[in-house]
Design a protein around this motif. Structure first.
Motif, mmCIF file in Angstrom:
data_model
loop_
_atom_site.group_PDB
_atom_site.id
_atom_site.type_symbol
_atom_site.label_atom_id
_atom_site.label_comp_id
_atom_site.label_asym_id
_atom_site.label_seq_id
_atom_site.Cartn_x
_atom_site.Cartn_y
_atom_site.Cartn_z
ATOM 1 N N VAL A 140 -60.076 -67.959 34.282
ATOM 2 C CA VAL A 140 -59.248 -67.478 32.799
ATOM 3 C C VAL A 140 -58.536 -68.416 32.538
ATOM 4 O O VAL A 140 -57.511 -68.749 32.844
ATOM 5 C CB VAL A 140 -58.780 -65.810 32.455
ATOM 6 C CG1 VAL A 140 -58.089 -65.858 31.613
ATOM 7 C CG2 VAL A 140 -59.982 -65.019 33.497
ATOM 8 N N THR A 141 -58.930 -69.118 31.168
ATOM 9 C CA THR A 141 -57.868 -69.861 30.647
ATOM 10 C C THR A 141 -57.969 -69.498 29.259
ATOM 11 O O THR A 141 -58.136 -68.996 28.630
ATOM 12 C CB THR A 141 -59.100 -71.323 30.579
ATOM 13 O OG1 THR A 141 -59.895 -72.050 31.090
ATOM 14 C CG2 THR A 141 -58.517 -72.532 29.105
ATOM 15 N N PHE A 142 -55.973 -69.707 29.020
ATOM 16 C CA PHE A 142 -55.450 -68.864 28.352
ATOM 17 C C PHE A 142 -55.239 -69.504 26.942
ATOM 18 O O PHE A 142 -54.813 -71.277 27.277
ATOM 19 C CB PHE A 142 -54.332 -69.046 28.510
ATOM 20 C CG PHE A 142 -54.447 -67.255 29.097
ATOM 21 C CD1 PHE A 142 -54.726 -66.188 29.305
ATOM 22 C CD2 PHE A 142 -54.962 -67.094 30.574
ATOM 23 C CE1 PHE A 142 -54.689 -64.716 29.916
ATOM 24 C CE2 PHE A 142 -54.989 -66.174 31.769
ATOM 25 C CZ PHE A 142 -55.113 -64.708 30.814
ATOM 26 N N LEU A 143 -55.963 -69.236 25.692
ATOM 27 C CA LEU A 143 -55.577 -70.474 24.493
ATOM 28 C C LEU A 143 -54.655 -69.863 23.169
ATOM 29 O O LEU A 143 -54.852 -68.945 23.131
ATOM 30 C CB LEU A 143 -56.733 -70.718 24.043
ATOM 31 C CG LEU A 143 -58.038 -71.370 24.581
ATOM 32 C CD1 LEU A 143 -59.576 -71.480 24.199
ATOM 33 C CD2 LEU A 143 -57.477 -72.890 25.064
ATOM 34 N N ALA A 144 -53.658 -70.184 23.311
ATOM 35 C CA ALA A 144 -52.386 -69.564 22.393
ATOM 36 C C ALA A 144 -52.727 -69.766 21.114
ATOM 37 O O ALA A 144 -52.380 -71.533 20.665
ATOM 38 C CB ALA A 144 -50.846 -69.910 23.073
ATOM 39 N N ARG A 145 -53.593 -69.276 19.972
ATOM 40 C CA ARG A 145 -53.811 -70.223 18.972
ATOM 41 C C ARG A 145 -54.652 -69.148 18.342
ATOM 42 O O ARG A 145 -55.002 -67.955 18.171
ATOM 43 C CB ARG A 145 -54.639 -71.485 18.201
ATOM 44 C CG ARG A 145 -55.829 -70.855 19.595
ATOM 45 C CD ARG A 145 -57.039 -72.121 19.722
ATOM 46 N NE ARG A 145 -56.925 -73.287 20.859
ATOM 47 C CZ ARG A 145 -57.753 -74.351 20.888
ATOM 48 N NH1 ARG A 145 -59.373 -74.184 20.243
ATOM 49 N NH2 ARG A 145 -58.466 -74.162 21.946
ATOM 50 N N PRO A 146 -54.496 -69.970 16.557
ATOM 51 C CA PRO A 146 -55.124 -68.980 16.329
ATOM 52 C C PRO A 146 -56.816 -68.759 16.316
ATOM 53 O O PRO A 146 -56.938 -69.669 16.856
ATOM 54 C CB PRO A 146 -55.205 -69.317 14.700
ATOM 55 C CG PRO A 146 -54.392 -70.533 14.352
ATOM 56 C CD PRO A 146 -54.082 -70.691 16.013
ATOM 57 N N MET A 147 -57.179 -67.759 15.468
ATOM 58 C CA MET A 147 -58.779 -67.842 15.851
ATOM 59 C C MET A 147 -60.267 -68.100 14.904
ATOM 60 O O MET A 147 -61.171 -68.777 15.257
ATOM 61 C CB MET A 147 -59.668 -66.346 15.207
ATOM 62 C CG MET A 147 -60.164 -65.374 17.173
ATOM 63 S SD MET A 147 -60.485 -64.081 16.254
ATOM 64 C CE MET A 147 -59.146 -63.507 15.614
#
Ligand SMILES: C[S@@+](CC[C@H](N)C(=O)[O-])C[C@H]1O[C@@H](n2cnc3c(N)ncnc32)[C@H](O)[C@@H]1O
Length: 271
Positions: free
Chosen positions: A99-106
């Motif tokens: 799993v790679t987490f991405l903190a950003r708007p969709m």
């Protein structure tokens, strides 16, 4: 056009604030007593072991362990740091490595264009500004490989009207005058938080889009998706819904599950 940054920044703070009490505040589409077409649709995806799935607006990550067990690679995206913190805590070992987490708007998916096989958005296509929703749907469409699938669940505004109708009828059956029955049903179903025409919900700073089925079809098709199909996620009547336990003789309340495809190059069919 900068319709996005201020509004989204404000909303990511509100979602982070709700992360701690998330399970108490929101209806859980994953509960065993809920009839949820998402499970069968995920099962039906062929060759998941070699595919990449993106959980968009993953929240506290309830789907991540299952996705990590089934797919080769999982992208877990959310703009609320408080949500991602809880999501990270769910995973360990090999599953966590996938799993790679991405903190950003969709809507910021440009770097992933053409690289994802399956996109998921469960109760996360809820931006109150429809321009942001349209831009997000276009970004999701561009993120998917030809033949990719887009699956999700959106909150239903027609189910809120349905619930209110049942509460209204019950109040009338109990002998209340028309106006009083209307007032009671409105209070019970918390009508003041909803805008039924534009499909919006507003509660403690959180502003969410709620959907009519025709709007799901309209916006997905407009964004370039094909074969948009809808089905109800059916919730049991319970005390989570006003007077729920007394309404069990009626058809259940729902949210909307959707699935859609992207045409393969040179073909309209969907895998
Ligand atoms: C109701 S929760 C659902 C979470 C999760 N999908 C689930 O099924 O439990 C909505 C999530 O979408 C995220 N979200 C809402 N709008 C977003 C946006 N524009 N970009 C990224 N995440 C967003 C929120 O932070 C929140 O975690």
């Amino acid at each position: 056009m900068n319709v996005l940054s201020d509004d989204l920044h404000d909303q990511d703070r509100h979602w982070s604030r709700h992360a701690k009490r998330y399970d108490e505040v929101f209806l859980d589409p994953y509960a065993p007593e809920v009839e949820n077409p998402l499970w069968a649709a995920l099962e039906a995806i062929p060759g998941a072991r070699s595919k990449t799935v993106a959980d968009l607006g993953c929240g506290t990550g309830p789907l991540l362990p299952q996705l990590a067990a089934r797919f080769k690679r999982v992208l877990a995206l959310d703009f609320a740091p408080g949500m991602l913190e809880r999501a990270r805590a769910r995973l360990a070992g090999e599953a966590a490595d996938r799993v790679t987490f991405l903190a950003r708007p969709m809507h910021e998916l440009g770097d992933l264009a053409g690289n994802v096989d399956v996109a998921l958005a469960v109760n996360s296509l809820v931006m109150p500004d429809v321009r942001v929703i349209d831009r997000t749907l276009q970004a999701i469409r561009a993120m998917l490989r030809p033949g990719g699938r887009f699956l999700g669940i959106v909150p239903s505004i027609d189910a809120i009207a349905y619930h209110m109708m049942l509460l209204y009828d019950r109040a009338l059956e109990r002998g209340l005058a028309l106006k009083d029955a209307e007032r009671l049903a409105s209070a019970q179903a918390e009508r003041r938080y909803y805008d039924f025409v534009f499909g919006r919900f507003h509660y403690q700073g959180l502003r969410q889009k709620f959907w009519q089925p025709f709007e799901i079809e309209h916006r997905l098709t407009q964004a370039g998706f094909k074969d948009v199909r809808l089905a109800k996620v059916l919730y049991p009547w319970s005390d989570v819904l006003a007077d729920g336990e007394d309404l069990s003789e009626y058809p259940r309340s729902w949210d909307w599950f959707f699935q859609a495809g992207c045409a393969d190059a040179g073909s309209r069919s969907v895998s």
